[in-house]
Design a protein around this motif. Structure first.
Motif, PDB file in Angstrom:
ATOM      1  N   ARG A 125       3.774   5.687  14.120  1.00 44.43           N
ATOM      2  CA  ARG A 125       4.092   4.599  14.790  1.00 44.43           C
ATOM      3  C   ARG A 125       2.971   4.280  15.831  1.00 44.43           C
ATOM      4  NH1 ARG A 125       8.326   4.023  17.734  1.00 44.43           N
ATOM      5  NH2 ARG A 125       7.160   2.740  19.146  1.00 44.43           N
ATOM      6  N   PRO A 126       2.761   3.100  16.145  1.00 45.04           N
ATOM      7  CA  PRO A 126       1.810   2.640  17.104  1.00 45.04           C
ATOM      8  C   PRO A 126       1.594   3.441  18.257  1.00 45.04           C
ATOM      9  CG  PRO A 126       3.465   0.899  17.097  1.00 45.04           C
ATOM     10  CD  PRO A 126       3.895   1.918  15.969  1.00 45.04           C
ATOM     11  N   LYS A 127       0.323   3.720  18.701  1.00 53.09           N
ATOM     12  CA  LYS A 127       0.012   4.455  20.058  1.00 53.09           C
ATOM     13  C   LYS A 127       0.656   3.495  21.100  1.00 53.09           C
ATOM     14  CE  LYS A 127      -4.379   6.442  18.487  1.00 53.09           C
ATOM     15  NZ  LYS A 127      -4.371   5.643  17.146  1.00 53.09           N
ATOM     16  N   LYS A 128       1.279   4.456  21.928  1.00 57.29           N
ATOM     17  CA  LYS A 128       1.918   3.803  23.089  1.00 57.29           C
ATOM     18  C   LYS A 128       0.974   3.062  24.191  1.00 57.29           C
ATOM     19  CE  LYS A 128       5.311   4.976  26.666  1.00 57.29           C
ATOM     20  NZ  LYS A 128       4.913   4.727  27.996  1.00 57.29           N
TER      21      LYS A 128
ATOM     22  N   ASP B  65       1.046  -1.075  -0.067  1.00 59.50           N
ATOM     23  CA  ASP B  65       0.096   0.021   0.107  1.00 59.50           C
ATOM     24  C   ASP B  65       0.922   1.287  -0.091  1.00 59.50           C
ATOM     25  OD1 ASP B  65      -2.815   1.288   0.671  1.00 59.50           O
ATOM     26  OD2 ASP B  65      -1.636   2.011   2.251  1.00 59.50           O
ATOM     27  N   GLY B  66       0.692   2.191  -0.981  1.00 58.40           N
ATOM     28  CA  GLY B  66       1.723   3.413  -1.313  1.00 58.40           C
ATOM     29  C   GLY B  66       1.346   4.347  -0.291  1.00 58.40           C
ATOM     30  N   ARG B  67       0.283   4.696   0.199  1.00 53.84           N
ATOM     31  CA  ARG B  67       0.024   5.516   1.444  1.00 53.84           C
ATOM     32  C   ARG B  67       0.718   5.221   2.467  1.00 53.84           C
ATOM     33  NH1 ARG B  67      -3.249   5.885   5.740  1.00 53.84           N
ATOM     34  NH2 ARG B  67      -4.092   3.879   5.174  1.00 53.84           N
ATOM     35  N   THR B  68       0.503   3.896   3.125  1.00 49.41           N
ATOM     36  CA  THR B  68       1.049   3.663   4.338  1.00 49.41           C
ATOM     37  C   THR B  68       2.624   3.447   4.349  1.00 49.41           C
ATOM     38  OG1 THR B  68       0.736   1.414   3.938  1.00 49.41           O
ATOM     39  CG2 THR B  68      -1.124   2.679   5.093  1.00 49.41           C
ATOM     40  N   LEU B  69       3.139   3.041   3.087  1.00 49.63           N
ATOM     41  CA  LEU B  69       4.534   2.785   3.036  1.00 49.63           C
ATOM     42  C   LEU B  69       5.125   4.364   2.983  1.00 49.63           C
ATOM     43  CD1 LEU B  69       6.904   0.884   2.138  1.00 49.63           C
ATOM     44  CD2 LEU B  69       6.579   1.451  -0.244  1.00 49.63           C
ATOM     45  N   GLY B  70       4.399   5.241   2.243  1.00 49.12           N
ATOM     46  CA  GLY B  70       4.861   6.854   2.544  1.00 49.12           C
ATOM     47  C   GLY B  70       4.951   7.056   3.951  1.00 49.12           C
ATOM     48  N   GLU B  71       3.866   6.906   4.749  1.00 50.46           N
ATOM     49  CA  GLU B  71       3.888   7.172   5.971  1.00 50.46           C
ATOM     50  C   GLU B  71       5.005   6.790   6.558  1.00 50.46           C
ATOM     51  OE1 GLU B  71      -0.762   7.085   7.380  1.00 50.46           O
ATOM     52  OE2 GLU B  71       0.473   5.412   7.899  1.00 50.46           O
ATOM     53  N   ILE B  72       5.671   5.513   6.645  1.00 50.00           N
ATOM     54  CA  ILE B  72       6.699   5.148   7.338  1.00 50.00           C
ATOM     55  C   ILE B  72       7.873   5.413   6.836  1.00 50.00           C
ATOM     56  CG2 ILE B  72       8.186   2.996   7.742  1.00 50.00           C
ATOM     57  CD1 ILE B  72       5.300   1.461   8.076  1.00 50.00           C
TER      58      ILE B  72
END
Length: 272
Positions: A73-76, A60-67
């Motif tokens: 990053r996941p919520k604490k 998925d391009g959108r989430t790859l770009g987010e990373i």
């Protein structure tokens, strides 16, 4: 705070290796040069290139770009009264192990050992826990390095996936159930990264917990060393079908949840 196990270059590399696509083939399909692909894997991120490469690799391009941009990053995790994560160093690599316990009876299960179980043992003593089970997600050395010490100190029964025998551990198959006080622990075979990778699903607490080993990471997954196709399918069908609030405890990187991975993991986000 534990960093993500994989960056965007790692994710692209895992998908590319898993699919057996060469740099030149990937470049041709994405409309870029092989040199551009190599630069991408070296960490030279260009968002337009990521968006071109992602669909070729089933990402998925959108989430790859987010990373790639450090935007997710996941919520604490809020403080948990029945789950503890222990991160130790194994030859320069951070590896996780876990304790889960029944707050009423104080009986506990350890999941993997990491490189050194001493902090886990100190925590068990502090919380007055009786560690009765040691459940191994898989037999890679970083996850079982201190098994002799942990077993000796606790006297716990040790279980390992039948496909990955470990000396002194009883082999188990998918579907094996354990009772631990008021908790139930179910087993799901999530192989692909390793031959017998096992996910343990704990219910009976405020939220379900899935100890997944190296099958799934926050924002990524373990490399498909044995079978990339089966690793993807098992993660999708056996982990990400759990309730969204399920806490995912991976072998490397921070804890996450099923809901967050469905929204933010480039390997799976497009499938939901």
């Amino acid at each position: 705070m534990i960093p993500l196990e994989d960056n965007a270059a790692d994710i692209v590399g895992k998908a590319q290796r898993g699919l057996g696509i060469s740099d030149s083939e990937l470049g041709d399909k994405a409309g870029v040069s092989a040199q551009t692909i190599r630069k991408l894997r070296d960490g030279d991120f260009d968002e337009s290139v990521l968006l071109s490469v992602a669909p070729v690799l089933g990402l998925d391009g959108r989430t790859l770009g987010e990373i790639a941009n450090g935007e997710w990053r996941p919520k604490k995790m809020e403080s948990l009264d029945d789950l503890a994560q222990f991160t130790t160093d194994y030859n320069g690599m951070a590896v996780n192990a876990y304790l889960v316990w029944d707050p009423a009876t104080r009986v506990a299960a350890a999941f993997d050992t990491g490189a050194d179980s001493r902090e886990m043992l100190r925590s068990a003593k502090h919380h007055k826990l009786d560690v009765q089970l040691i459940l191994l997600t898989h037999a890679h050395p970083d996850h079982v390095a201190d098994l002799p010490g942990l077993r000796e100190e606790t006297g716990a029964d040790v279980f390992t996936p039948a496909r990955e025998p470990v000396p002194g551990a009883e082999p188990i198959d998918e579907g094996k159930k354990f009772r631990l006080g008021g908790l139930q622990i179910d087993t799901r075979l999530t192989w692909g990264h390793s031959a017998g990778g096992m996910t343990y699903v704990v219910t009976g607490l405020a939220r379900p917990i899935a100890i997944v080993g190296d099958s799934l990471f926050a924002g990524s997954m373990g490399g498909g060393n044995i079978s990339y196709r089966d690793a993807l399918q098992n993660n999708l069908e056996k982990i990400l079908t759990l309730p969204d609030e399920t806490i995912i405890c991976p072998g490397h990187g921070p804890m996450t949840t099923v809901g967050e991975e469905k929204q933010h993991n480039p390997f799976f986000a497009a499938k939901f």
